[in-house]
Motif scaffolding. Structure first.
Motif, mmCIF file in Angstrom:
data_model
loop_
_atom_site.group_PDB
_atom_site.id
_atom_site.type_symbol
_atom_site.label_atom_id
_atom_site.label_comp_id
_atom_site.label_asym_id
_atom_site.label_seq_id
_atom_site.Cartn_x
_atom_site.Cartn_y
_atom_site.Cartn_z
ATOM 1 N N LEU A 1 0.851 -1.195 0.075
ATOM 2 C CA LEU A 1 0.129 -0.084 -0.030
ATOM 3 C C LEU A 1 0.767 1.142 0.028
ATOM 4 C CD1 LEU A 1 -3.044 0.659 0.165
ATOM 5 C CD2 LEU A 1 -2.681 1.127 2.598
ATOM 6 N N HIS B 1 -1.114 12.007 1.121
ATOM 7 C CA HIS B 1 -2.328 11.353 1.962
ATOM 8 C C HIS B 1 -2.485 12.442 3.239
ATOM 9 C CE1 HIS B 1 -3.651 8.918 5.450
ATOM 10 N NE2 HIS B 1 -3.964 8.107 4.599
ATOM 11 N N PRO B 2 -3.837 12.739 3.779
ATOM 12 C CA PRO B 2 -4.164 13.752 4.749
ATOM 13 C C PRO B 2 -3.390 13.738 5.895
ATOM 14 C CG PRO B 2 -6.027 11.921 4.342
ATOM 15 C CD PRO B 2 -5.080 11.837 3.147
ATOM 16 N N SER B 3 -2.915 12.572 6.218
ATOM 17 C CA SER B 3 -2.264 12.666 7.810
ATOM 18 C C SER B 3 -1.002 12.376 7.740
ATOM 19 C CB SER B 3 -3.235 11.930 8.628
ATOM 20 O OG SER B 3 -3.240 10.553 8.243
ATOM 21 N N ASP C 1 -5.781 13.521 13.568
ATOM 22 C CA ASP C 1 -5.438 12.337 13.011
ATOM 23 C C ASP C 1 -6.251 11.051 13.729
ATOM 24 O OD1 ASP C 1 -3.609 13.510 11.385
ATOM 25 O OD2 ASP C 1 -1.751 12.810 12.462
ATOM 26 N N LEU C 2 -6.525 11.374 14.718
ATOM 27 C CA LEU C 2 -7.325 10.325 15.540
ATOM 28 C C LEU C 2 -8.863 10.745 15.444
ATOM 29 C CD1 LEU C 2 -5.279 9.443 18.701
ATOM 30 C CD2 LEU C 2 -5.002 8.366 16.554
ATOM 31 N N ILE D 1 -11.279 7.014 24.740
ATOM 32 C CA ILE D 1 -10.745 6.690 23.609
ATOM 33 C C ILE D 1 -9.597 6.854 22.796
ATOM 34 C CG2 ILE D 1 -11.796 6.501 20.956
ATOM 35 C CD1 ILE D 1 -14.335 7.252 21.844
ATOM 36 N N ARG E 1 -6.307 4.730 22.083
ATOM 37 C CA ARG E 1 -5.594 4.763 20.698
ATOM 38 C C ARG E 1 -4.137 4.894 20.741
ATOM 39 N NH1 ARG E 1 -8.065 5.686 15.771
ATOM 40 N NH2 ARG E 1 -5.856 5.383 15.085
ATOM 41 N N SER F 1 -4.134 2.064 11.225
ATOM 42 C CA SER F 1 -4.819 3.214 11.962
ATOM 43 C C SER F 1 -3.656 3.672 13.259
ATOM 44 C CB SER F 1 -6.154 2.652 12.647
ATOM 45 O OG SER F 1 -6.750 2.194 11.936
ATOM 46 N N VAL G 1 -0.681 6.432 11.769
ATOM 47 C CA VAL G 1 -1.205 7.885 11.685
ATOM 48 C C VAL G 1 -1.028 8.472 13.119
ATOM 49 C CG1 VAL G 1 -2.763 7.921 9.865
ATOM 50 C CG2 VAL G 1 -3.738 7.540 12.100
ATOM 51 N N LYS H 1 -7.060 0.273 -3.090
ATOM 52 C CA LYS H 1 -6.864 -0.404 -2.007
ATOM 53 C C LYS H 1 -7.465 0.301 -0.804
ATOM 54 C CE LYS H 1 -2.565 -2.431 -3.739
ATOM 55 N NZ LYS H 1 -1.063 -2.166 -4.056
ATOM 56 N N TRP H 2 -7.452 1.644 -0.821
ATOM 57 C CA TRP H 2 -8.040 2.332 0.345
ATOM 58 C C TRP H 2 -9.547 1.928 0.265
ATOM 59 C CZ3 TRP H 2 -4.416 4.045 3.490
ATOM 60 C CH2 TRP H 2 -3.317 4.443 2.866
ATOM 61 N N LEU I 1 -9.970 -1.340 1.767
ATOM 62 C CA LEU I 1 -10.009 -1.364 3.238
ATOM 63 C C LEU I 1 -11.212 -0.714 3.996
ATOM 64 C CD1 LEU I 1 -6.411 -0.465 3.844
ATOM 65 C CD2 LEU I 1 -7.328 -2.480 4.392
ATOM 66 N N ARG J 1 -13.736 -2.887 6.221
ATOM 67 C CA ARG J 1 -14.002 -2.479 7.515
ATOM 68 C C ARG J 1 -15.437 -2.264 7.813
ATOM 69 N NH1 ARG J 1 -10.067 2.532 9.198
ATOM 70 N NH2 ARG J 1 -8.201 1.469 9.535
ATOM 71 N N THR K 1 -18.696 9.257 13.992
ATOM 72 C CA THR K 1 -17.591 9.183 14.874
ATOM 73 C C THR K 1 -18.193 8.888 16.266
ATOM 74 O OG1 THR K 1 -16.649 11.015 13.561
ATOM 75 C CG2 THR K 1 -15.695 10.505 15.921
ATOM 76 N N GLU L 1 -11.438 9.588 7.641
ATOM 77 C CA GLU L 1 -10.750 10.704 6.497
ATOM 78 C C GLU L 1 -9.170 10.941 6.840
ATOM 79 O OE1 GLU L 1 -12.822 11.723 8.665
ATOM 80 O OE2 GLU L 1 -11.522 13.112 9.877
ATOM 81 N N SER L 2 -8.702 10.560 8.034
ATOM 82 C CA SER L 2 -7.188 10.942 8.299
ATOM 83 C C SER L 2 -6.444 9.574 8.027
ATOM 84 C CB SER L 2 -6.994 11.339 9.513
ATOM 85 O OG SER L 2 -7.634 10.272 10.432
ATOM 86 N N GLU L 3 -7.088 8.369 7.840
ATOM 87 C CA GLU L 3 -6.397 7.042 7.722
ATOM 88 C C GLU L 3 -6.637 6.578 6.245
ATOM 89 O OE1 GLU L 3 -8.196 4.489 10.655
ATOM 90 O OE2 GLU L 3 -7.923 5.728 12.062
ATOM 91 N N LEU L 4 -7.964 6.401 5.831
ATOM 92 C CA LEU L 4 -8.181 6.023 4.560
ATOM 93 C C LEU L 4 -8.614 6.731 3.415
ATOM 94 C CD1 LEU L 4 -10.317 2.848 5.762
ATOM 95 C CD2 LEU L 4 -7.814 3.040 5.359
ATOM 96 N N VAL L 5 -7.961 7.940 3.463
ATOM 97 C CA VAL L 5 -8.288 9.178 2.717
ATOM 98 C C VAL L 5 -9.870 9.518 2.655
ATOM 99 C CG1 VAL L 5 -8.068 10.258 0.341
ATOM 100 C CG2 VAL L 5 -6.458 8.293 1.346
ATOM 101 N N ARG M 1 -11.717 8.884 17.195
ATOM 102 C CA ARG M 1 -12.156 7.601 16.580
ATOM 103 C C ARG M 1 -11.688 6.419 17.118
ATOM 104 N NH1 ARG M 1 -9.907 8.918 11.828
ATOM 105 N NH2 ARG M 1 -11.514 10.247 11.229
ATOM 106 N N ARG N 1 -10.249 2.381 16.889
ATOM 107 C CA ARG N 1 -9.601 1.475 16.000
ATOM 108 C C ARG N 1 -10.534 0.490 15.576
ATOM 109 N NH1 ARG N 1 -4.336 0.589 18.584
ATOM 110 N NH2 ARG N 1 -5.026 -1.613 19.199
ATOM 111 N N ILE N 2 -10.127 -0.360 14.571
ATOM 112 C CA ILE N 2 -11.178 -1.295 14.004
ATOM 113 C C ILE N 2 -11.193 -2.466 15.276
ATOM 114 C CG2 ILE N 2 -9.316 -2.143 12.622
ATOM 115 C CD1 ILE N 2 -12.759 -2.565 11.522
#
Lengths: 376, 362, 156
Positions: A15, A21-23, A126-127, A200, A204, A358, A361, B156-157, B160, B164, B232, B240-244, B329, B331-332
């Motif tokens: 990947l 990428h945003p973060s 980012d979280l 949370i 994380r 996750s 980030v 790929k994003w 995922l 998820r 959220t 958006e900050s992980e998977l675009v 957020r 995590r999975i």
């Protein structure tokens, strides 16, 4: 048969995270080898922001180079300014007036505060928590205003000069800074209440990407990230430069309060606590601000003697160092910036294995990486 | 209770002397058409509310410039027009058919739920005797649409994000179902209309007075509902900050806005469900004790009920927005832990507790 | 300077004829070390004298030679030590310090990228800041950029 991760046949996925990428906090590209969402390997690919600042420095005079140091790290320009000027002063043996030293400390610590605001806020963002970042930006704006009234700039300050600072503090600066300190202490408490103890948020970050003490030293991780791993070391306290030996402040150390020593939460916590210490330092510096000149006498055609200097300073992201070789002419023959984020990125492949996508980030955010500084 | 479409069919039959079948079909078509035309107003208002509330939480002003109306209300229209103008991109190696179909699957899944929601005495399309069950089933279609979108984009994003969301929505459907079953057992009915009627006598804002466990099941329902809507702290499919942008990374223009519409409509549906199940539906609080309501002129009370219902639903949506802009957020794996180790056992125990309460307490 | 003298004595004993000379008049004590034995000396310094981190490793083009400069730091002793070695400009080669300090990995990639120094035994010696297909090593004094890179003009 029981299906476990070892018996289940899975396909690895390559990947490409970034460079847009945003973060990734700038243009960083991470090439990830993933097993599902678990990171097997990380290959950071840097250099997208390489501007050849070190090469540029070889063709400019010592004074002309100061604006370029701003661009090494845009979130803490004052600190890089300060570092470079200190190095050249050391090389040429220039004594800086006391008032200028105090002003420099005030500026660098204010800059550290706003850099940590962005660092902590961006990590929260980012979280998935957007709000703390914007709360922080409100405070950052006030410091930017202070900087603007001092030197006319809001991001790349170009304020320090060899032998002092470009101009004295403007009228009203001290009062406004006192007001800011008061407000900031209250607001920083508020932002912390919102996020630091959030269940949370703690989940994380705790136990994620643990950096051991031995690794931290071997990879030469510095600053808050090193202290998060439990090493009691702060350049400002242990090898004081400028006038830092006159101030009284604590150095927070990572204790693994919610997980393991050296996890992401510790790294985050270091920044939160350091901000309070910086507020303390600024207050003391304002209290003890002496009167006098702000610029030492430096000849127009500045020629430091032949030699070399290696100067370190405690910057928001860790120890930044500059190595200057002088051949006795008006231009340095070699300038090298040793930057903390460069080392932080180097350790990624070591500590991110086995973490989830996750978490990545969170790791980038917790190391508070700034890409212009990595690429220079 | 009689549905509005049924009443309308009767009216058509009498006024125009058409055959009963024709009248029924026509009235249903008109009803569905009205519904489909009105539902897009929900994401419109929803996105405006989201912008304004988040702005307020974050010490910003939010949209205030668009158009000639005050408070930036026209921003909704501007957003709509903007998405209409965007180029409809399909990635080169995407599965073109599935890529196009996915937003419709989502939209259909969510819009179908509106058929069974009782907005007021007459304001519903169909009084299904298995209304709750119907909504639970049909709204699952959204998960299918999301997985399709994630898969068909050939990215790929998005993949995922799709995976998820599949894991998340399938998992969280169970606690939702369990908490709904607790309520259904309490009322002895699966019809949303009957459940509403049963709450007329009570406080009409939750009935902890009669069964504690039913009130507790709202906690499970609400947490799981947030996850169902990908809000959220459970918005990991689109993090958006992980998977675009998660499963809709590759979408643009109208197709993208379909996902947004589906998301807000889904929020409306789960909030409406919560209102019907736990907050007395369209009834005013203590309605049975307010005799003057019966003396209102004909036709006013249903409209009043309609407005009450909307206020209750929008308050819950506001709650969702509030949560979104406050919390980070999950995590999975933590999300799955919360579902399978936390919510699910709690929901089952709660169900058992409610059963015991009913047996012992009468 | 007591410790430095001890260090020098130790190195003279362990690795005779390696230490060329020491300079003490500058900012930090400097050990000038023979190119071939630089890594054993560095390992000795790490293991026996507590220099647990390599702060900076960089090179400098001196016109007729390339200097390789290691800045070592010992946190417990608060001591900085500089180790220097000289490489030829034509074929700069030296053993990698990657096994001694992990941070050397990226430093050496950067030096390879910008100076063209080859580190023997390095695990991943590829360009780090510049594109992989870049021609030349920019921080050398005689560096002239190629006229264009993939159709883009470089020099303006």
């Amino acid at each position: 048969m029981v299906t476990t991760r070892s018996t289940l046949r899975t396909q690895e996925m390559l990947l490409n995270m970034g460079p847009h990428h945003p973060s990734t906090h700038g243009v960083l590209r991470l090439i990830l080898r993933l097993d599902g969402e678990v990171v097997e390997e990380v290959f950071p690919d840097i250099g997208y922001l390489h501007r050849g600042i070190e090469k540029i420095g070889e063709s400019l005079t010592y004074k002309q180079f100061i604006p370029y140091t701003d661009r090494v790290e845009y979130l803490a320009s004052m600190n890089v300014n300060h570092l470079y000027c200190m190095a050249v002063e050391k090389l040429a043996g220039i004594e800086v007036p006391e008032r200028a030293e105090y002003i420099r400390v005030i500026m660098t610590e204010l800059n550290r505060i706003i850099s940590h605001i962005i660092g902590c806020g961006a990590l929260a963002m980012d979280l998935g928590a957007f709000t703390p970042f914007l709360y922080g930006v409100v405070e950052r704006e006030k410091v930017n205003d202070l900087f603007e009234m001092t030197c006319g700039q809001r991001l790349t300050y170009n304020y320090m000069r060899i032998g002092g600072v470009s101009q004295d503090l403007p009228e009203g600066f001290v009062e406004k800074t006192y007001a800011f300190l008061e407000e900031m202490e209250r607001r920083w408490d508020e932002i912390n209440r919102l996020i630091t103890e959030n269940e949370i948020f703690v989940q994380r970050l705790a136990d994620v990407a643990v950096l051991t003490e031995a690794d931290a030293l071997s990879y030469n991780i510095t600053g808050p990230n090193l202290r998060a791993s439990g090493v009691d070391w702060d350049l400002r306290r242990d090898m004081p430069y400028s006038v830092y030996d006159r101030f009284d402040f604590d150095v927070p150390i990572g204790k693994g309060e919610r997980g393991t020593v050296g996890d992401c939460y510790d790294r985050y916590l270091m920044r939160v606590r350091e901000t309070y210490e910086s507020l303390k330092i600024v207050r003391q510096a304002l209290d003890g601000l002496p009167e006098g000149e702000v610029q030492a006498k430096v000849s127009k055609v500045f020629k430091p003697p032949k030699g070399e200097v290696y100067m370190r300073a405690e910057n928001p992201r860790g120890e930044m160092a500059v190595y200057i070789e002088s051949d006795g002419s008006t231009k340095p023959s070699r300038i090298k910036f040793k930057t903390p984020s460069f080392n932080s990125l180097g350790v990624f492949n070591k500590i991110c294995r086995g973490q989830m996508l996750s978490d990545l980030v969170a790791v980038i955010g917790s190391f508070d990486i700034v890409l212009p500084e990595v690429d220079r | 209770m009689e549905s509005s479409s049924f009443l309308f069919a009767e009216f058509l039959q009498q006024a125009f002397h058409v055959s009963p079948t024709f009248a029924a079909v026509l009235s249903l078509l008109i009803g569905v058409g009205t519904c489909v035309a009105c539902i897009p107003l929900i994401p419109g208002f929803g996105s405006y509310l989201e912008r304004k509330v988040s702005a307020d939480i974050q010490q910003r002003i939010g949209p205030n410039r668009a158009g000639f109306l005050p408070f930036g209300i026209m921003q909704v229209l501007a957003d709509g027009i903007k998405t209409l103008q965007k180029e409809d991109l399909i990635p080169a190696h995407a599965d073109r058919f599935l890529f196009r179909a996915a937003p419709y699957v989502c939209i259909v899944g969510v819009f179908s739920c509106f058929a069974a929601i009782p907005f007021s005495e007459y304001g519903y399309l169909s009084d299904l005797n298995i209304g709750v069950y119907y909504i639970l089933c049909v709204s699952s279609l959204m998960a299918v649409g999301i997985v399709l979108a994630g898969w068909a984009s050939n990215n790929k994003w998005t993949l995922l994000g799709g995976i998820r969301s599949a894991g998340q929505m399938v998992s969280y459907e169970i606690p939702i179902a369990m908490s709904v079953v607790t309520v259904a057992m309490h009322f002895g009915s699966l019809s949303l209309a009957e459940m509403t009627m049963a709450q007329r006598e009570g406080w009409s804002i939750g009935f902890w007075n009669s069964n504690l466990f039913v009130t507790l099941s709202f906690v499970v329902y609400w947490i799981a509902a947030l996850a169902e809507c990908n809000r959220t702290p459970f918005d990991i499919p689109e993090a958006e900050s992980e998977l675009v942008a998660g499963y809709f990374t590759e979408y643009s223009g109208l197709r993208f806005s379909f996902f947004a519409i589906a998301e807000y409509a889904e929020m409306f549906v789960v909030s409406a469900m919560a209102v019907v199940l736990y907050f007395g539906g369209f009834y005013l609080p203590f309605e049975a004790h307010l005799p003057f309501l019966q003396e209102l002129p004909d036709g006013v009370l249903p409209w009043l009920h309609f407005i009450v219902f909307l206020i209750k639903v929008w308050f819950l949506i506001f709650l969702m927005i509030w949560i979104r802009w406050t919390l980070p957020r999950y995590r999975i794996d933590q999300l799955m832990d919360l579902c399978w180790k936390g919510l699910l056992p709690f929901a089952f125990l709660n169900f058992l507790g409610s059963a015991c309460w009913m047996v012992l307490g009468g | 300077m007591n410790r430095i003298e001890k260090i020098v004595k130790m190195i003279r004993k362990e690795e005779p004829e390696v230490l060329l000379r020491t300079e003490e008049e500058g900012q930090f004590p400097v050990l000038r070390v023979e190119r071939d034995r630089v890594v054993p000396v560095l390992r000795l310094l790490r293991d026996d004298f507590g220099f647990e981190s390599l702060m900076c490793e960089t090179a400098s083009d001196r016109g007729d030679r390339i200097d390789l400069i290691y800045h070592l730091f010992s946190t417990p002793h608060r001591e900085t030590l500089v180790v220097k070695t000289v490489l030829s400009r034509e074929k700069p080669q030296v053993e990698t310090a990657e096994d001694v300090w992990k941070s050397a990995n990226w430093y050496e990639r950067e030096i390879f990228d910008l100076f063209g120094v080859e580190f023997i035994g390095h695990s991943d010696l590829v360009r780090i800041l510049l594109p992989q297909d870049w021609v030349g090593h920019p921080l050398r004094k005689d560096y002239r950029p190629a006229p264009e890179y993939h159709g883009m003009k470089i020099e303006y």
